[in-house]
Motif scaffolding. Structure first.
Motif, PDB file in Angstrom:
ATOM      1  N   GLU A   1       0.802  -0.574  -0.288  1.00 53.00           N
ATOM      2  CA  GLU A   1       0.806   0.125  -0.066  1.00 53.00           C
ATOM      3  C   GLU A   1       1.145   1.472  -0.277  1.00 53.00           C
ATOM      4  OE1 GLU A   1      -3.789   2.664   0.188  1.00 53.00           O
ATOM      5  OE2 GLU A   1      -3.295   0.322  -0.650  1.00 53.00           O
ATOM      6  N   ILE A   2       2.178   1.466   0.545  1.00 50.59           N
ATOM      7  CA  ILE A   2       2.810   2.384   0.806  1.00 50.59           C
ATOM      8  C   ILE A   2       3.676   2.645  -0.664  1.00 50.59           C
ATOM      9  CG2 ILE A   2       5.218   2.905   1.532  1.00 50.59           C
ATOM     10  CD1 ILE A   2       3.763   2.359   4.353  1.00 50.59           C
ATOM     11  N   GLU A   3       3.469   1.256  -1.385  1.00 49.76           N
ATOM     12  CA  GLU A   3       4.720   1.284  -2.474  1.00 49.76           C
ATOM     13  C   GLU A   3       3.320   1.966  -3.610  1.00 49.76           C
ATOM     14  OE1 GLU A   3       5.302  -2.623  -3.027  1.00 49.76           O
ATOM     15  OE2 GLU A   3       7.637  -1.898  -2.150  1.00 49.76           O
ATOM     16  N   ARG A   4       2.198   1.868  -3.819  1.00 51.07           N
ATOM     17  CA  ARG A   4       1.127   2.414  -4.639  1.00 51.07           C
ATOM     18  C   ARG A   4       1.338   3.877  -3.560  1.00 51.07           C
ATOM     19  NH1 ARG A   4      -3.672   3.956  -4.482  1.00 51.07           N
ATOM     20  NH2 ARG A   4      -4.145   3.299  -2.746  1.00 51.07           N
ATOM     21  N   LEU A   5       1.520   4.027  -2.698  1.00 49.48           N
ATOM     22  CA  LEU A   5       1.151   5.453  -2.669  1.00 49.48           C
ATOM     23  C   LEU A   5       1.880   6.741  -2.852  1.00 49.48           C
ATOM     24  CD1 LEU A   5      -0.639   5.367   1.180  1.00 49.48           C
ATOM     25  CD2 LEU A   5      -2.000   6.074  -0.996  1.00 49.48           C
ATOM     26  N   GLU A   6       2.848   5.787  -3.084  1.00 52.16           N
ATOM     27  CA  GLU A   6       4.663   6.856  -3.461  1.00 52.16           C
ATOM     28  C   GLU A   6       4.545   6.467  -4.949  1.00 52.16           C
ATOM     29  OE1 GLU A   6       7.682   3.979  -1.853  1.00 52.16           O
ATOM     30  OE2 GLU A   6       8.189   5.419  -0.222  1.00 52.16           O
ATOM     31  N   ILE A   7       3.580   5.171  -5.051  1.00 50.23           N
ATOM     32  CA  ILE A   7       3.684   5.430  -6.684  1.00 50.23           C
ATOM     33  C   ILE A   7       2.911   6.896  -7.587  1.00 50.23           C
ATOM     34  CG2 ILE A   7       2.758   4.848  -9.051  1.00 50.23           C
ATOM     35  CD1 ILE A   7       4.075   1.441  -7.702  1.00 50.23           C
ATOM     36  N   GLU A   8       1.526   6.031  -7.168  1.00 51.49           N
ATOM     37  CA  GLU A   8       0.579   7.877  -6.411  1.00 51.49           C
ATOM     38  C   GLU A   8       1.357   9.306  -6.296  1.00 51.49           C
ATOM     39  OE1 GLU A   8      -3.183   9.358  -8.426  1.00 51.49           O
ATOM     40  OE2 GLU A   8      -2.355   7.424  -8.098  1.00 51.49           O
ATOM     41  N   LEU A   9       2.220   9.163  -5.414  1.00 53.09           N
ATOM     42  CA  LEU A   9       2.367  11.218  -5.472  1.00 53.09           C
ATOM     43  C   LEU A   9       3.432  10.952  -6.520  1.00 53.09           C
ATOM     44  CD1 LEU A   9       2.280  12.455  -3.177  1.00 53.09           C
ATOM     45  CD2 LEU A   9       4.708  11.360  -2.204  1.00 53.09           C
ATOM     46  N   GLU A  10       4.281  10.409  -6.955  1.00 54.61           N
ATOM     47  CA  GLU A  10       5.262  10.712  -7.613  1.00 54.61           C
ATOM     48  C   GLU A  10       4.625  11.315  -9.238  1.00 54.61           C
ATOM     49  OE1 GLU A  10       8.425  11.949  -9.670  1.00 54.61           O
ATOM     50  OE2 GLU A  10       8.316  11.222  -6.957  1.00 54.61           O
ATOM     51  N   LYS A  11       3.581  10.998  -9.272  1.00 54.65           N
ATOM     52  CA  LYS A  11       3.027  11.081 -10.493  1.00 54.65           C
ATOM     53  C   LYS A  11       1.887  12.355 -10.216  1.00 54.65           C
ATOM     54  CE  LYS A  11       0.884   6.093 -11.661  1.00 54.65           C
ATOM     55  NZ  LYS A  11      -0.185   5.664 -12.294  1.00 54.65           N
TER      56      LYS A  11
END
Length: 172
Positions: free
Chosen positions: A65-75
């Motif tokens: 979930e943290i990795e998914r959120l980090e990807i979303e944050l970078e987007k």
């Protein structure tokens, strides 16, 4: 000396709650010890291993979930940078247009107020601080005066003259 431990002795009645608390504490401690000892060590080890597996699974889920959120944050950060660059470009274009409009008005005013340019038809256009003069003047001096007046306007980068010189028609 004899100690009277009967419940009718007033000294023993006040000590009763303390004694009951000690007994209850000892009883609970004994139950806990026996409960721990009631399961064989293999079962306790297995229970601990199961808890560790559950915790590891939960940790993996949280990590994903943290990795998914980090990807979303970078987007979102990339989108923000793109929008900021676009905004800057639009602001620069707006500033350039506002400057060109201001320069157009300044040159137009200068030419209209110039004595030598009375009765001439000079059109002004400005693009990126470059001025183009078009139209009709009647002498080379008028053309030169229009060019010089335009060049003297602050903020002008270049002047291009497309002015035609025509001889004045004599009135009949």
């Amino acid at each position: 000396m004899t100690i009277d431990t009967s419940p009718s002795n007033p000294a023993n009645i006040s000590a009763l709650p303390t004694r009951m608390m000690r007994f209850a504490g000892l009883l609970i401690a004994g139950l806990l010890v026996s409960a721990c000892e009631s399961a064989p060590p293999e079962q306790r080890l297995q229970a601990t291993a199961d808890q560790l597996q559950d915790t590891t699974t939960d940790l993996d889920e949280v990590t994903r979930e943290i990795e998914r959120l980090e990807i979303e944050l970078e987007k979102r950060r990339k989108q923000r940078r793109t929008l900021a660059a676009r905004q800057l470009t639009l602001e620069e274009r707006l500033a350039a247009r506002a400057t060109d409009v201001a320069l157009f008005r300044a040159v137009q005013k200068t030419l209209l107020e110039h004595d030598e340019l009375q009765n001439t038809a000079v059109q002004v256009s400005v693009d990126d601080r470059r001025v183009s003069l078009r139209g009709i003047v009647y002498t080379a001096e008028q053309r030169d005066a229009a060019i010089e007046a335009t060049r003297s306007t602050p903020g002008i980068a270049d002047v291009r003259s497309l002015l035609d010189i025509q001889k004045e028609e004599q009135e009949q």
